[in-house]
Scaffold this motif. Sequence first.
Motif, short mmCIF file in Angstrom:
data_model
loop_
_atom_site.label_atom_id
_atom_site.label_comp_id
_atom_site.label_asym_id
_atom_site.label_seq_id
_atom_site.Cartn_x
_atom_site.Cartn_y
_atom_site.Cartn_z
N ALA A 367 15.98 6.29 43.29
CA ALA A 367 15.49 6.75 42.00
C ALA A 367 14.10 6.20 41.72
CB ALA A 367 16.46 6.34 40.90
N VAL A 368 13.85 4.91 42.06
CA VAL A 368 12.53 4.31 41.83
C VAL A 368 11.46 5.01 42.66
CG1 VAL A 368 11.16 2.21 42.11
CG2 VAL A 368 13.45 2.09 41.10
N HIS A 369 11.74 5.23 43.97
CA HIS A 369 10.76 5.89 44.85
C HIS A 369 10.51 7.31 44.39
CE1 HIS A 369 10.25 2.65 47.70
NE2 HIS A 369 11.60 2.55 47.91
N LEU A 370 11.52 8.03 43.95
CA LEU A 370 11.32 9.40 43.45
C LEU A 370 10.43 9.38 42.21
CD1 LEU A 370 14.87 10.96 43.87
CD2 LEU A 370 12.78 11.63 45.06
N SER A 371 10.65 8.40 41.33
CA SER A 371 9.83 8.31 40.13
C SER A 371 8.39 8.04 40.47
CB SER A 371 10.39 7.22 39.22
OG SER A 371 9.61 7.08 38.06
N LEU A 373 6.88 8.83 43.34
CA LEU A 373 6.31 10.02 43.95
C LEU A 373 5.94 11.04 42.88
CD1 LEU A 373 8.62 10.50 47.07
CD2 LEU A 373 6.23 9.79 47.06
N LEU A 374 6.79 11.22 41.89
CA LEU A 374 6.48 12.17 40.83
C LEU A 374 5.32 11.72 39.98
CD1 LEU A 374 10.11 13.08 39.68
CD2 LEU A 374 8.49 14.58 40.83
N ASP A 375 5.11 10.39 39.89
CA ASP A 375 3.97 9.87 39.12
C ASP A 375 2.68 9.89 39.93
OD1 ASP A 375 5.64 9.49 36.97
OD2 ASP A 375 6.02 7.37 37.41
N GLY A 376 2.73 10.30 41.25
CA GLY A 376 1.52 10.37 42.08
C GLY A 376 1.11 9.07 42.70
N VAL A 377 2.04 8.11 42.74
CA VAL A 377 1.69 6.82 43.35
C VAL A 377 1.39 6.98 44.83
CG1 VAL A 377 2.53 4.50 43.87
CG2 VAL A 377 3.04 5.53 41.65
N GLY A 378 2.08 7.83 45.50
CA GLY A 378 1.86 8.00 46.95
C GLY A 378 0.84 9.07 47.28
N GLY A 379 0.21 9.60 46.32
CA GLY A 379 -0.80 10.64 46.54
C GLY A 379 -0.45 11.90 45.77
N THR A 380 -1.39 12.80 45.79
CA THR A 380 -1.20 14.03 45.05
C THR A 380 -0.14 14.90 45.74
OG1 THR A 380 -3.49 13.95 44.33
CG2 THR A 380 -2.35 16.06 44.10
N ARG A 384 5.07 22.85 44.34
CA ARG A 384 6.33 23.13 45.03
C ARG A 384 7.05 21.84 45.39
NH1 ARG A 384 8.55 27.50 47.47
NH2 ARG A 384 9.99 27.12 49.21
N GLN A 385 6.25 20.86 45.86
CA GLN A 385 6.84 19.56 46.20
C GLN A 385 7.39 18.88 44.94
OE1 GLN A 385 3.43 17.74 48.06
NE2 GLN A 385 4.08 18.36 50.15
N GLY A 386 6.69 19.06 43.81
CA GLY A 386 7.14 18.46 42.56
C GLY A 386 8.49 19.03 42.11
N GLU A 387 8.68 20.37 42.26
CA GLU A 387 9.96 20.96 41.89
C GLU A 387 11.08 20.43 42.75
OE1 GLU A 387 9.51 25.12 42.17
OE2 GLU A 387 8.12 25.30 40.46
N THR A 388 10.76 20.28 44.06
CA THR A 388 11.80 19.76 44.97
C THR A 388 12.17 18.32 44.61
OG1 THR A 388 10.98 21.19 46.73
CG2 THR A 388 12.35 19.33 47.38
N LEU A 389 11.14 17.50 44.34
CA LEU A 389 11.41 16.11 43.99
C LEU A 389 12.18 16.02 42.65
CD1 LEU A 389 8.00 14.44 44.97
CD2 LEU A 389 10.19 14.21 46.16
N GLN A 390 11.88 16.96 41.72
CA GLN A 390 12.58 16.95 40.44
C GLN A 390 14.07 17.22 40.64
OE1 GLN A 390 11.03 16.21 37.54
NE2 GLN A 390 13.04 16.22 36.52
N GLN A 393 15.68 14.20 42.04
CA GLN A 393 15.86 13.16 41.01
C GLN A 393 17.07 13.47 40.13
OE1 GLN A 393 12.85 12.80 37.93
NE2 GLN A 393 12.90 10.56 38.11
N GLU A 394 17.29 14.76 39.76
CA GLU A 394 18.43 15.12 38.92
C GLU A 394 19.74 14.85 39.64
OE1 GLU A 394 17.87 19.16 37.96
OE2 GLU A 394 16.22 18.82 36.54
N ASN A 395 19.82 15.20 40.91
CA ASN A 395 21.05 14.94 41.66
C ASN A 395 21.28 13.46 41.88
OD1 ASN A 395 22.36 17.61 42.60
ND2 ASN A 395 20.19 17.97 42.95
N THR A 396 20.15 12.71 42.05
CA THR A 396 20.30 11.26 42.20
C THR A 396 20.86 10.65 40.92
OG1 THR A 396 18.43 11.22 43.75
CG2 THR A 396 19.07 9.13 42.74
N GLU A 397 20.32 11.13 39.78
CA GLU A 397 20.83 10.63 38.50
C GLU A 397 22.31 11.00 38.32
OE1 GLU A 397 20.97 8.71 34.90
OE2 GLU A 397 19.47 8.64 36.51
#
Length: 573
Positions: A367-371, A373-380, A384-390, A393-397
Amino acid sequence: MTARPTASFSTLRPTVWTKLVLFTTVIVVFTCSVQGWFFITEQATVVTNGLIDNGTYLARHLAAGNRYSILVGDSTRIREQIDALLTIPHVAYVVVRGSDGRLLGAAGTGDWRRLFIDERAADLLLSVSTPSPSSGEPTVKPVLLKQGVPRFVESAPSLLGRIPGLVLNPLGVEVGYFNIALPVLSLSAAYDDDPALSLTLKETPDVLAQKSSPSKIRLGTIQIGLSDEHALAVLRLLVFQVLMLTGLTIVLGTVGVFYVARRITTPIKSLTAAASRLEAKDFSVRATPASSDEIGDLTRTFNNMVHSIEQHERDLRELNQNLEARVHERTVELEQANHRLEELNHLKTSLVSSASHELRTPITAIAVHLSNLLDGVGGTITPRQGETLQRIQENTERLRRMVDDLLDLSRLQGRRAPFSPTAVRIDRVIQDTIFAFLQDRTQKQLSLHVDISQSLDSVWGDGDRLRQVFANLIHNAIKFSPSGGNISVTAEGSGIGVTVCVADSGCGIPTEEMGRIFLPFYRCTNGARARGAGLGLSIVKELVDLHGGTVRVESAIGKGSRFFVDLPTTAQA
């Protein structure tokens, strides 16, 4: 087992024989006495009426034979007729008067003889009503002789009322008299009263003679006094005969009752003795049939029953020989199976607890790494990648909540969950929980109705655990209600606690599944499409039980469900 009667009670208790003898004897005595009394009553009436009829006949006979003597005032002839009548036993006195009331003759017998020494004493009988001259019917009046003075009464002393005196003291019974007053009419009037003479004289009627015939003329009056002393003697003899016959009937009936009662009760006593031996486990006892009637059938049935009991007792002894060993074997097997189940349950709880605890760490890291990535810590990242990560994150929660539920349920079932009860304002707990689900309710456009009494008492419980209870119930209501549906939360006091109701407008719960919805991992067939592991209601039940309360549900297909939580206001022992 009923207590056996004591010896003193058995001695005082009336037996069947006693009841039968007493009851039947009473019936026999009562029946014979009533029949005897009715017979005596009828005979007393017959004797009285016969006495009056006899006196009337004597008066008519005296009037018919002395009409001319009365008309001319022949006192000598009249006294001869009076003396002849007094020879009849029940005639007490005779008084003859002329048409002008002049005494033509009077005499009596017994006590009346002294009264009529002076014939003028007959004037004492004038108080009786004078018979009507227009009819030849006599007038009958009872009269009593009190201290030598005659006195007319309304009714004569009843023969029935004097029966006890007849039996106990015959000489002391008061004698009653009947005064029969008969008018002596003219000859033509007499013929009118005699149907035979009237028919003979009127075969060729003379109309002119009939029109000119004078009215009936009273020539005089005859009074005859009749004593019922002879009737009393007859009745006394009759009473003694009836009493003797009644007593003989009662004696014979009682003897018959004793015989029949003994014939009935002797076999019953034999059966009672046999039953007592049977109660003492003597299965060899048999009763001897004494007759071929219903009691004999009962005796034979009793013997058959004893034979069956003896056979069953023998079979039971054979079965009981191996019963203890079989019970011991089964007990050992059950103890072993129970011990194994306890070990498996403990292993399952430990496994679930360990697995849940171990899964929380990697899930938290994911959950921390997904957050990040969504905040752009690892790069832009691309849209499409944002929807997948979202979605990840929902399934992880969702997975984290499932692991937390598993861990909570494991701790609750193992009684290892933290629980710090205090006085809790239940209205504030419900308001905080509803506010936490504001966004979810708004997304489905659900209307919410809240009705919480402001005077609710505080409940005894853990505030965080109670928020978890209502959070699960409200979350289910939102999840199973369709878009635009209704949700209501109400709370009211009941004197000894508080009842909270969470209702939805969802699909409802089938009746046959209501008993299983609080089991872990169970999901209703109507809500199979809804997400979840089926742990929410199990956690709710465990938490409510922990607070000493109860949870129940009411539901109807297509009309939604209502969950009721009853919480006590005081600590439960």
